[in-house]
Design a protein around this motif. Sequence first.
Motif: not given
Length: 114
Positions: A1, A4, A61, A64, A66, A70, A74
């Motif tokens: 993560m 990313t 986030l 990317s 997401h 969550m 994370h």
Amino acid sequence: MPRTLLRALRLARLRIPARRFTAGIAALPPTAREAFGTDATAPEAIAYNRSRVATATAVALYRSGHLLPMPNDHLDDAVRTLDFPHSAPSPETRATIRAALAVLEADYTVTVAH
């Protein structure tokens, strides 16, 4: 993560209909001291600094890919990955990240193009 997120900051372009800009690893938003000078009270400075970390993290986030929900770990990883000086993820920061991410997800005019 973490990789990313960093890749998203380097490669993504955030498109907003009224204004477009190319994303890179942007300079960190100003700290409370830089934004307010010495006029901010301690609670104002804490709230401002928490919000600047949370907003930048939520944008990274979102860029990317997401989405909510969550897990806390994370969100903590995302804050640490973005390497904000003196930032330790707190329950308040995580709640603010989730709120900012929810706003980005809900606003259909904000899209990410790679």
